[in-house]
Design an enzyme around this catalytic site. Structure first.
Site, PDB file in Angstrom:
ATOM      1  N   GLY A 199       0.784  -1.228   0.000  1.00 37.75           N
ATOM      2  CA  GLY A 199       0.000   0.000   0.000  1.00 37.75           C
ATOM      3  C   GLY A 199       0.812   1.272   0.000  1.00 37.75           C
ATOM      4  O   GLY A 199       0.563   2.166   0.811  1.00 37.75           O
ATOM      5  N   ALA A 212      -3.669   4.947  -5.435  1.00 39.29           N
ATOM      6  CA  ALA A 212      -3.989   6.360  -5.647  1.00 39.29           C
ATOM      7  C   ALA A 212      -4.163   7.123  -4.339  1.00 39.29           C
ATOM      8  O   ALA A 212      -4.119   8.360  -4.336  1.00 39.29           O
ATOM      9  CB  ALA A 212      -5.258   6.476  -6.494  1.00 39.29           C
ATOM     10  N   TYR A 233       1.297   6.365  -7.128  1.00 36.94           N
ATOM     11  CA  TYR A 233       0.656   6.482  -8.444  1.00 36.94           C
ATOM     12  C   TYR A 233       1.625   7.160  -9.405  1.00 36.94           C
ATOM     13  O   TYR A 233       1.947   8.343  -9.255  1.00 36.94           O
ATOM     14  CB  TYR A 233      -0.653   7.273  -8.347  1.00 36.94           C
ATOM     15  CG  TYR A 233      -1.508   7.180  -9.592  1.00 36.94           C
ATOM     16  CD1 TYR A 233      -2.597   6.316  -9.638  1.00 36.94           C
ATOM     17  CD2 TYR A 233      -1.222   7.941 -10.724  1.00 36.94           C
ATOM     18  CE1 TYR A 233      -3.382   6.218 -10.781  1.00 36.94           C
ATOM     19  CE2 TYR A 233      -1.990   7.845 -11.870  1.00 36.94           C
ATOM     20  CZ  TYR A 233      -3.073   6.984 -11.887  1.00 36.94           C
ATOM     21  OH  TYR A 233      -3.848   6.880 -13.016  1.00 36.94           O
ATOM     22  N   TYR A 263     -12.796   1.072  -6.083  1.00 31.32           N
ATOM     23  CA  TYR A 263     -12.522  -0.027  -5.160  1.00 31.32           C
ATOM     24  C   TYR A 263     -11.725   0.436  -3.933  1.00 31.32           C
ATOM     25  O   TYR A 263     -10.866  -0.269  -3.428  1.00 31.32           O
ATOM     26  CB  TYR A 263     -11.830  -1.214  -5.846  1.00 31.32           C
ATOM     27  CG  TYR A 263     -12.195  -2.503  -5.157  1.00 31.32           C
ATOM     28  CD1 TYR A 263     -13.255  -3.280  -5.613  1.00 31.32           C
ATOM     29  CD2 TYR A 263     -11.548  -2.897  -3.996  1.00 31.32           C
ATOM     30  CE1 TYR A 263     -13.631  -4.423  -4.938  1.00 31.32           C
ATOM     31  CE2 TYR A 263     -11.915  -4.033  -3.308  1.00 31.32           C
ATOM     32  CZ  TYR A 263     -12.953  -4.798  -3.788  1.00 31.32           C
ATOM     33  OH  TYR A 263     -13.343  -5.930  -3.102  1.00 31.32           O
ATOM     34  N   CYS A 319     -11.914 -16.188   4.885  1.00 28.75           N
ATOM     35  CA  CYS A 319     -13.266 -16.391   4.360  1.00 28.75           C
ATOM     36  C   CYS A 319     -14.194 -15.400   5.057  1.00 28.75           C
ATOM     37  O   CYS A 319     -14.014 -15.081   6.224  1.00 28.75           O
ATOM     38  CB  CYS A 319     -13.754 -17.824   4.525  1.00 28.75           C
ATOM     39  SG  CYS A 319     -14.024 -18.382   6.205  1.00 28.75           S
TER      40      CYS A 319
END
Length: 561
Positions: free
Chosen positions: A52, A266, A273, A322, A410
């Site tokens: 990230g 972003a 980015y 997203y 999960c």
């Protein structure tokens, strides 16, 4: 870069049952910290970057060494405090208190900007923890695969009569989070074209089977997509290019994908980015010499990227953010209608959050994949009627490459998390698995985050920006006895746009662990049901009633009306 943020060292978590620390309750955070920096897990482990952009596991290497030393010596009734990746204190607490409490990247709101944070970071006073980087529960791209899969499946249900067969997804970004997209699309039955500007990331995804193929050119990529969709095959294709160039070109050509989204980094224009026309090395250099100009260049490219997404949306193509805050960045550069397409949570995920369903994950501290396969079988046994979940577990075993310590994720809700945790603890107690298991989750969960451009976008009552909820979640998990608890700022969407909390609990097979599991794995997802019931979602109120929650201001839970 300061010397202390770089070290040529390979770190891997210990395996097996021999302890480095004094108990499994301190061995677990030690192994998970190390696992975050495993070269098979972290994006840039030599600089402590897990994923990230600049999401780190420790502030610098001196802090990392001190954390390891503190965890090794920590007693059963002591708690270690971590302030933005730095160990700042060890205090006497009690056996059922968390062994580690973590606060990362938190700033007073007026100063919660990237500019101020970057100044603090440069002085060695802060660390960006992302969500699971600084909270030591990152499990590689698997950590977001199922959430992305569930999103794509729901999009197929809403837009394409329940199937994505013969359809294709256009997206960008193959970092630690974005790398989940192509595999998630394949598992959902769709083809995908993912644009990524760094060849090294494509290589990693090819090696781990998260991406099937790489195209040489845009024409080659489109030819592959056309062929595979015509044949009804679900194949993922990567293209090394800049999304700010490719998406506008696709619009100009009149190409029509079936779904459009994005998972570039972003949220962090200084590190995440690549501006159009720049090389990555140039971007890194300019980030040091001209941070303001670099951020502006990146945001101009994001604006072009979002304009193309808006054009696809105007064509009638289902288009969604997203969760990387690219719409906000574009709006700041003059794209006034950047929010005309929705985020993925209000579009597809919120009904799951209303029932406390979210990213439940666990890790085998033994390092033995068989321990995960045995827990997979236990999940199927306990959640016996959920064939969709069974299908996910089967696909995960077949397609998902373990990164670092074996792990599984999960999506399960309030009804099941406590039952699964107790079952795992019993498996440890009776020796069915070879070592303890840790259970955690992403901070992206139903009750643990306030993020108006992502998880809490468009809340029914307008409470998108209220961040009391993740604070309450962290406090309750601490009171309930989670093994470690974290409270972060800025994850996913960047400085000033989110606050969020995480928890991890150890299943060591003891009765004491079982008692903690009963509290934590009920209370943690229950805060999500509470938060959504308070916001007026009928589905959450129904779940609260079914699960016997006591919510004083929700009449239905009080036996009234």
């Amino acid at each position: 870069m300061p010397e202390s943020k770089y070290r040529q060292q390979t770190i891997r978590a210990p395996r097996g049952t021999v302890l480095t620390a004094k108990s499994w309750l301190t061995e677990a955070p030690l192994r998970m910290l190390m696992n975050n920096l495993d070269p098979d897990v972290a994006e840039n482990p030599h600089e402590l970057v897990v994923y990230g952009g600049i999401g780190r596991a420790a502030r610098n290497w001196e802090c990392y060494d001190a954390i390891v030393d503190a965890l090794t010596r920590l007693e059963a009734d002591e708690t270690l405090l971590i302030q933005s990746g730095k160990p700042v204190g060890v205090f006497k607490t009690h056996d059922n208190a968390p062994r580690v409490l973590i606060a990362n990247s938190n700033l007073v709101p007026h100063w919660a900007t990237w500019e101020h944070f970057n100044e603090l970071d440069a002085k060695g006073l802060a660390m960006y923890g992302q969500m699971t980087a600084g909270s030591w529960i990152y499990i590689g791209s698997q950590g977001i695969v199922q959430g992305t899969y569930e999103t794509f499946v729901e999009a197929g249900c809403q837009h394409y009569n329940g199937t994505l067969a013969g359809r294709w997804v256009l997206t960008a970004g193959l970092g630690g989070m974005g790398g989940a997209q192509p595999l998630a699309a394949t598992l959902a039955g769709a083809c995908s074209l993912t644009i990524e500007c760094q060849q090294s990331r494509i290589d990693f995804c090819l090696r781990t089977r998260y991406v099937d193929e790489q195209a040489a050119t845009l024409d080659d990529a489109l030819a592959r997509i056309t062929r595979y969709t015509r044949e009804g095959k679900a194949v993922s294709v990567a293209l090394c290019a800049n999304a700010a160039d490719i998406l506008p070109e696709l619009v100009n050509r009149g190409v029509r994908p079936d779904l459009v989204t994005d998972q570039t980094s972003a949220h962090d224009p200084l590190h995440g980015y690549l501006p159009s026309g720049w090389r990555w090395e140039e971007y890194q250099k300019n980030a040091q010499s001209d941070p303001h100009g670099t951020m502006q260049a990146a945001k101009r490219s994001m604006a072009a990227h979002v304009r193309a997404m808006l054009a696809f949306s105007k064509m009638g193509v289902p288009t969604f953010d997203y969760g990387n805050n690219i719409r906000q960045m574009a709006k700041e550069m003059g794209v006034e209608n950047a929010f005309d397409f929705p985020g993925f949570v209000p579009a597809y995920i919120r009904p799951l959050f209303c029932r406390g369903i979210g990213p439940f994950r666990w890790v085998a501290l033994s390092g033995d994949p068989q321990d995960i396969y045995k827990t997979d079988a236990k999940v199927k046994e306990i959640v016996a009627e959920d064939k969709h979940l069974h299908h996910w577990l089967d696909m995960a075993r077949e397609r998902i490459h373990f990164q670092g310590l074996p792990a599984r994720i999960c999506w399960v809700g309030l009804e099941w998390r406590q039952k699964l945790g107790l079952a795992f603890n019993e498996m440890v107690r009776c020796g069915e698995v070879s070592a303890p298991i840790v259970i955690g989750r992403d901070h992206l969960d139903s009750g643990s985050v306030a993020s108006p451009n992502r998880e809490t976008e468009a809340m029914r009552d307008g409470s998108d920006a209220v961040s009391d909820w993740p604070l309450l979640n962290a406090l309750l998990n601490t009171a309930s006895g989670a093994t470690w608890v974290s409270l972060h700022h800025g994850g996913g969407v960047g400085m000033g746009f989110s606050q969020h909390a995480g928890m991890v609990i150890v299943c060591d097979g003891t009765d004491e662990a079982a008692a903690r599991i009963r509290r934590v794995l009920h209370n943690d997802p229950a805060t999500g049901v509470m938060r959504h019931a308070d916001a007026g979602y009928d589905l959450a109120v129904e779940c609260a009633v079914e699960q016997g929650l006591n919510l004083p201001m929700v009449a239905a839970t009080q036996g009234k009306g």
